[in-house]
Design a protein around this motif. Structure first.
Motif, short mmCIF file in Angstrom:
data_model
loop_
_atom_site.label_atom_id
_atom_site.label_comp_id
_atom_site.label_asym_id
_atom_site.label_seq_id
_atom_site.Cartn_x
_atom_site.Cartn_y
_atom_site.Cartn_z
N TYR A 150 -3.86 0.89 -26.27
CA TYR A 150 -3.68 2.20 -25.67
C TYR A 150 -3.64 3.29 -26.74
O TYR A 150 -3.14 3.07 -27.85
N LYS A 151 -4.18 4.43 -26.38
CA LYS A 151 -4.08 5.63 -27.20
C LYS A 151 -3.64 6.76 -26.29
O LYS A 151 -4.23 6.98 -25.22
N ALA A 152 -2.60 7.47 -26.69
CA ALA A 152 -1.99 8.47 -25.81
C ALA A 152 -2.95 9.58 -25.42
O ALA A 152 -3.72 10.07 -26.26
N ASN A 207 6.51 9.61 -28.61
CA ASN A 207 6.03 9.01 -29.87
C ASN A 207 4.69 8.30 -29.71
O ASN A 207 4.20 7.67 -30.65
N GLY A 208 4.07 8.41 -28.52
CA GLY A 208 2.77 7.81 -28.28
C GLY A 208 2.80 6.40 -27.74
O GLY A 208 1.74 5.84 -27.40
N SER A 209 3.98 5.80 -27.64
CA SER A 209 4.08 4.45 -27.08
C SER A 209 3.88 4.50 -25.57
O SER A 209 4.05 5.54 -24.93
N VAL A 210 3.54 3.36 -24.99
CA VAL A 210 3.25 3.29 -23.57
C VAL A 210 4.53 3.31 -22.75
O VAL A 210 5.42 2.48 -22.95
N LYS A 211 4.62 4.26 -21.85
CA LYS A 211 5.74 4.33 -20.90
C LYS A 211 5.43 3.51 -19.67
O LYS A 211 6.23 2.67 -19.26
N PHE A 247 2.73 8.06 -21.37
CA PHE A 247 3.13 7.78 -22.74
C PHE A 247 4.43 8.50 -23.09
O PHE A 247 4.70 9.60 -22.58
N ASN A 248 5.20 7.88 -23.94
CA ASN A 248 6.39 8.52 -24.48
C ASN A 248 5.99 9.54 -25.55
O ASN A 248 4.84 9.59 -25.98
#
Length: 266
Positions: free
Chosen positions: A227-229, A191-195, A188-189
């Motif tokens: 997804y959740k970080a 900011n919580g977004s999916v990398k 995850f990045n």
């Protein structure tokens, strides 16, 4: 300039350019370091190798806790197997340790006295990442599908509600079955977004049933995956609450995996 002359000049220039490039040797693509660590394999297929972390060896539940409150696990150990204790009520258990990328081996057995049908027949699950009571996590389905019809994205060997298995190599109830799993955790990045998403490869009784499947998020019973970080997470075993005798587990071990980009050719 005629077309013929132009063509001859282009061919000549190309030949000169090729001659100017240094010719590669076989040594240019050979890598000698870093050297992969030596690992002693188990004596038999399915036995833990020398670098494995033993999660259950048939003796105790020391590596496990209740998934709800992290108190000591309340399943039972009998005849070298681990199973739900109905005397203490049902409840999921998870590993004390947390993991990121790993190779997991686990044996499991549906009891010969199994009853029920569809999803109520030996239902359990191996959660490849347990994210806590409020989250679904990532489940590899355990179920008796030897002679039991159910929705195919929820049958044995499925990544629950996401990936239909490539085959159904189930054994009869009463016979030991195996999962060998390679889990690549999502990244995850800040900011919580999916990398990068999660991936799962699964061998069921030695047969490939999930081939580097890309997960779309957590494996939800209802709704679309998301997804959740998280960074690392425990591995969880599910107590589904079926009325029949619970299934048994044994020979559970895991190898932590690390990715070294220096192995890649530049």
């Amino acid at each position: 300039m005629s077309l013929i002359v132009a063509t001859v000049m282009a061919v000549a220039l190309s030949a000169v350019a090729q001659q100017a490039e240094p010719q590669m040797k076989h040594q240019d693509t050979e890598v000698y370091a870093p050297v992969p660590p030596a690992v002693t394999p188990g004596k038999n297929d399915g036995d833990p190798p020398s670098d494995a972390i033993i999660l259950f060896d048939g003796k105790n539940q020391d590596e496990w806790v209740s998934a709800e409150d992290h108190t000591p696990a309340k399943w039972i150990v009998i005849d070298g197997t681990l199973k739900v204790s109905k005397e203490h009520g049902v409840g999921n258990i998870e590993t004390k340790k947390t993991f990121k990328d790993y190779q997991l081996h686990i044996d499991w057995k549906i009891p010969t006295t199994i009853e029920g049908s569809d999803q109520a027949r030996g239902n359990s699950g191996v959660f490849l990442a347990s994210l806590g009571p409020g989250d679904a996590g990532y489940e590899l389905q355990v179920l008796d599908n030897y002679n039991n019809k159910t929705y195919v994205n929820g049958q044995v060997g499925s990544i629950y509600k996401q990936a239909i298995p490539l085959a159904t190599p189930s054994r009869k109830p009463g016979e030991w079955q195996t999962y060998d799993i390679v889990w690549t955790a999502p990244r995850f990045n800040e900011n919580g977004s999916v990398k990068t998403p999660a991936y799962a490869t699964v061998f069921f009784n030695g047969v490939l049933v999930e081939n580097h499947f890309e997960l779309k998020g957590q494996t939800l019973y209802v709704g679309k995956p998301f997804y959740k970080a998280y960074d690392k997470a425990p591995i969880k075993l599910q107590a589904h609450g079926d009325k029949s005798e619970p299934i048994s587990f044994r020979n559970i071990w895991v190898r932590e995996l690390t990715f070294d980009p220096s192995y890649m050719l530049k």
